[in-house]
Design an enzyme around this catalytic site. Structure first.
Site, short mmCIF file in Angstrom:
data_model
loop_
_atom_site.label_atom_id
_atom_site.label_comp_id
_atom_site.label_asym_id
_atom_site.label_seq_id
_atom_site.Cartn_x
_atom_site.Cartn_y
_atom_site.Cartn_z
N ASP A 49 0.83 -1.21 0.00
CA ASP A 49 0.00 0.00 0.00
C ASP A 49 0.87 1.26 0.00
O ASP A 49 0.35 2.38 -0.05
CB ASP A 49 -1.01 -0.01 1.16
CG ASP A 49 -0.36 0.01 2.53
OD1 ASP A 49 0.89 -0.05 2.61
OD2 ASP A 49 -1.10 0.07 3.54
N SER A 50 2.19 1.09 0.01
CA SER A 50 3.10 2.22 -0.23
C SER A 50 2.82 2.81 -1.62
O SER A 50 3.27 3.91 -1.93
CB SER A 50 4.56 1.77 -0.14
OG SER A 50 4.80 0.68 -1.00
N ASP A 107 -1.21 -6.33 -0.68
CA ASP A 107 -1.37 -5.68 0.62
C ASP A 107 -2.82 -5.28 0.85
O ASP A 107 -3.42 -4.61 -0.01
CB ASP A 107 -0.49 -4.42 0.63
CG ASP A 107 0.15 -4.15 1.97
OD1 ASP A 107 -0.10 -4.91 2.93
OD2 ASP A 107 0.92 -3.17 2.05
N LYS A 129 -1.09 -9.50 2.71
CA LYS A 129 -0.40 -9.00 3.90
C LYS A 129 -1.34 -8.04 4.62
O LYS A 129 -2.09 -7.31 3.97
CB LYS A 129 0.90 -8.29 3.53
CG LYS A 129 1.63 -7.69 4.72
CD LYS A 129 3.00 -7.18 4.37
CE LYS A 129 3.01 -5.76 3.83
NZ LYS A 129 2.44 -4.75 4.72
N GLU A 160 -1.53 -5.52 8.51
CA GLU A 160 -0.74 -4.95 9.60
C GLU A 160 -1.40 -5.20 10.96
O GLU A 160 -2.62 -5.17 11.08
CB GLU A 160 -0.60 -3.43 9.39
CG GLU A 160 0.17 -3.06 8.13
CD GLU A 160 0.33 -1.55 7.93
OE1 GLU A 160 -0.06 -0.77 8.83
OE2 GLU A 160 0.85 -1.16 6.87
N GLU A 174 9.07 -3.91 10.65
CA GLU A 174 9.47 -2.60 10.07
C GLU A 174 9.95 -1.65 11.16
O GLU A 174 9.27 -1.45 12.19
CB GLU A 174 8.28 -1.99 9.32
CG GLU A 174 8.61 -0.63 8.73
CD GLU A 174 7.62 -0.12 7.69
OE1 GLU A 174 6.68 -0.85 7.34
OE2 GLU A 174 7.79 1.02 7.24
#
Ligand code: KIV
Length: 316
Positions: A48-49, A87, A116, A118, A185
């Site tokens: 999602d960057s 993501d 993925k 978070e 991270e």
């Protein structure tokens, strides 16, 4: 037969058991996926960057599941050998198990082999539901950019002893819930090492030192596509911005000087043009002399010596 690593193969890649470190990189479209794949990475993360590196937002909270599906599909169309991880963006799995499974499934249908998300223990319920739907899940701990407001910005995490111990518990919870790998991270290296020792699934670090079971970097950071100074943990393997803007600059010079296109870059008509073309061009140039042509070609007057594509269109 594809050489793509499978999820069980990735899950088994612990450096302490003699495995080579895993290599993951982000990609957000077919050309970057092809470049990443040709470089030989194990996994491509459609992160999602995307929001920050490709869409110009200030943070990752702006991308939606539709954006992520769109870009995951573009990466998948490059048919990479690497395992593609999609993501799950903010709010695509925070509203309950049903939404989480449906959104994870849409990334798989777009071409990802895993997703993925978070967060730690509080995400166990949704991870359980996604894994139950046969979709492999990668976890993400430490600095979790989707929690940037709650964390007070993009800061190194788990700096205190208590926070380090809590992070180990979060990682164990993710492993127990069925995650096949965990991204760590922006945490101190010793904390990343402790987490890596404490779980049996591979850890993949970004700003977490060299003791993890693999590394991930953002495509543009690695290749220096952004002229701004990168974070401390980034190593630039190319000066992409300078290289590519320099190439565009050469193109600009060549067009302005008439050096581009050359005959080699031109579709040449070998026979001489018929005489009626000349009168056609004359009609075209009269019409094009008007402030704006009917075809929107933008010419304010045709060049007398050449037949422009616009003049052909005007008289067709
Ligand atoms: O979105 C992303 O690029 C990521 C990596 C930084 C791990 O989550």
């Amino acid at each position: 037969m594809s050489d793509r690593p499978t999820v069980p193969q990735i899950r088994a890649r612990k450096v302490r058991d003699g495995a080579e470190p895993l290599v993951m990189i982000t990609a957000h479209d077919a050309p970057t996926a092809r470049i990443a794949d040709a470089g030989g990475v194990d996994m491509i993360l459609v992160g999602d960057s995307l929001a920050m590196v490709a869409l110009g937002y200030e943070d990752t909270l702006q991308v939606t599941i539709d954006d992520m599906v769109h870009h995951t599909a573009a990466v998948a169309r490059a048919r990479p050998e690497a395992l593609v991880v999609g993501d799950l963006p903010w709010m695509s799995y925070h509203t309950g198990r049903h939404d989480a499974v449906r959104n994870a499934a849409s990334l798989i249908r777009a071409g990802a082999q895993a997703v993925k998300l978070e967060g730690g223990a509080k995400r166990v319920s949704v991870i359980d539901a996604i894994v139950d739907a046969e979709i492999p899940v990668m976890g993400h701990l430490g600095l979790t950019p989707q929690s940037m407001h709650a964390l007070g910005g993009f800061r190194v995490q788990a700096k205190s002893s208590d926070a380090a111990m809590a992070l180990v518990e979060e990682a164990k919870a993710l492993e127990h819930a069925g995650c096949f790998a965990i991204v760590l991270e922006a945490i101190p290296d010793v904390v990343a090492n402790l987490v890596t020792e404490s779980v049996n699934v591979p850890t993949i670090g970004i700003g977490a030192g060299s003791g993890t079971d693999g590394q991930v970097l953002v495509f543009g950071d690695l290749l220096g596509l952004d002229p701004a100074r990168p974070p401390k943990f980034v190593r630039r393997y190319a000066q992409g911005f300078e290289l590519l803007s320099g190439a565009v600059g050469e193109y600009v010079v060549d067009v302005r000087s008439g050096a581009f296109p050359s005959e080699a870059e031109t579709y040449m008509r070998r026979r001489p043009p018929p005489t009626r073309w000349r009168s056609t061009a004359a009609v075209g140039s009269r019409r094009l002399a008007a402030p704006a042509s009917r075809w929107g070609c933008g010419y304010r007057g045709a060049r007398p010596s050449r037949l422009s594509p616009c003049s052909v269109m005007l008289t067709r």
